[in-house]
Design a protein around this motif. Structure first.
Motif, PDB file in Angstrom:
ATOM      1  N   ASP A   1       7.321  32.788 -12.466  1.00  0.00           N
ATOM      2  CA  ASP A   1       8.508  32.371 -11.707  1.00  0.00           C
ATOM      3  C   ASP A   1       8.277  30.983 -11.125  1.00  0.00           C
ATOM      4  O   ASP A   1       7.752  30.819 -10.022  1.00  0.00           O
ATOM      5  CB  ASP A   1       8.798  33.388 -10.600  1.00  0.00           C
ATOM      6  CG  ASP A   1      10.127  33.117  -9.912  1.00  0.00           C
ATOM      7  OD1 ASP A   1      10.840  32.182 -10.328  1.00  0.00           O
ATOM      8  OD2 ASP A   1      10.447  33.842  -8.952  1.00  0.00           O
TER       9      ASP A   1
ATOM     10  N   ALA B   1       9.110  35.306 -14.626  1.00  0.00           N
ATOM     11  CA  ALA B   1      10.350  34.586 -14.368  1.00  0.00           C
ATOM     12  C   ALA B   1      11.521  35.527 -14.612  1.00  0.00           C
ATOM     13  O   ALA B   1      11.463  36.380 -15.509  1.00  0.00           O
ATOM     14  CB  ALA B   1      10.454  33.368 -15.282  1.00  0.00           C
ATOM     15  N   PRO B   2      12.590  35.399 -13.845  1.00  0.00           N
ATOM     16  CA  PRO B   2      13.748  36.297 -14.024  1.00  0.00           C
ATOM     17  C   PRO B   2      14.250  36.284 -15.468  1.00  0.00           C
ATOM     18  O   PRO B   2      14.423  35.225 -16.073  1.00  0.00           O
ATOM     19  CB  PRO B   2      14.790  35.713 -13.069  1.00  0.00           C
ATOM     20  CG  PRO B   2      13.987  35.030 -12.014  1.00  0.00           C
ATOM     21  CD  PRO B   2      12.790  34.457 -12.726  1.00  0.00           C
TER      22      PRO B   2
ATOM     23  N   ARG C   1       2.771  34.707  -7.210  1.00  0.00           N
ATOM     24  CA  ARG C   1       3.860  34.043  -7.922  1.00  0.00           C
ATOM     25  C   ARG C   1       3.450  33.706  -9.353  1.00  0.00           C
ATOM     26  O   ARG C   1       4.240  33.842 -10.278  1.00  0.00           O
ATOM     27  CB  ARG C   1       4.279  32.767  -7.186  1.00  0.00           C
ATOM     28  CG  ARG C   1       5.461  32.068  -7.839  1.00  0.00           C
ATOM     29  CD  ARG C   1       5.918  30.873  -7.051  1.00  0.00           C
ATOM     30  NE  ARG C   1       6.981  30.146  -7.733  1.00  0.00           N
ATOM     31  CZ  ARG C   1       7.458  28.978  -7.335  1.00  0.00           C
ATOM     32  NH1 ARG C   1       6.984  28.405  -6.242  1.00  0.00           N
ATOM     33  NH2 ARG C   1       8.405  28.388  -8.017  1.00  0.00           N
TER      34      ARG C   1
END
Length: 210
Positions: free
Chosen positions: A35, A64-65, A59
């Motif tokens: 992300d 990532a979305p 993170r």
């Protein structure tokens, strides 16, 4: 520990990908899809260079979305006529990644076309994919087929898996020996040493930035 799947076969792409599309998709394959924030289609100009300085571990390890896995292991051939498995271990989301590439980046009406991302300026969004890839899971020996027909991806189990970890078959041991030897050669190469210093390059997408 995870598991590895062996894949054979390929998926044809018509019309063939252009040089800009090949360069982006090669960088996309090597990039770690954590992300980063920003656009879903941002790809580092040099995805093999360290790019996580100052990024918290949680993170760096967060998807990532919309991305199925941290790495996409579908590789484009040099002439842009097809894609196939890149040969690396632990490709857990082959179907989801294939659908992502088609729906977001390749097919007519692809989702990325609407965003007009600067790194996708050379994308034509007019490709049709057709083909078959057969996979065999190492842990259970499940055999399955992934078929693509006019951009529609489907799967079929050809041989049900067993309920326990199986020892490697002879061809799998041979693949592992070759893979280990290749890893050693790459690790000791001048290019690998340069990458370790942050100077290596897979593909320079910087000139496509505006």
């Amino acid at each position: 520990m995870g598991y590895t799947t062996d894949f054979i076969g390929h998926v044809d792409i018509e019309p063939h990908l252009n040089a800009g599309e090949i360069a982006y998709l090669e960088a996309f394959r090597h990039a770690r899809h954590f992300d980063r924030g920003g656009s879903a289609y941002d790809v580092p100009g040099n995805p093999l260079a360290p790019d996580h300085e100052g990024v918290p571990n949680e993170r760096y390890n967060a998807l990532a979305p919309g991305k199925p896995q941290l790495y996409c292991q579908w590789a484009i051939c040099g002439s842009g006529c097809c894609l196939a498995y890149d040969g690396n271990e632990k490709f857990y989301q082959p179907v989801a990644w294939l659908r992502y590439l088609i729906d977001h980046l390749l097919a007519p009406g692809a989702l990325a076309e609407k965003e007009r991302h600067h790194q996708l300026a050379e994308f034509t969004f007019d490709h049709r994919l057709n083909g078959m890839i057969v996979g065999c899971r190492r842990d259970t020996r499940e055999l399955f087929a992934i078929t693509v027909t006019d951009n529609v991806v489907a799967t079929e189990v050809l041989r049900a898996g067993d309920a326990w970890d199986e020892p490697p078959l002879a061809y799998q041991e041979a693949i592992d020996r070759d893979r280990d030897a290749l890893v050693r050669r790459r690790r000791d190469s001048p290019a690998a040493r340069a990458r370790a210093r942050g100077a290596g390059t897979v593909v320079d997408l910087g000139r496509r930035r505006s």
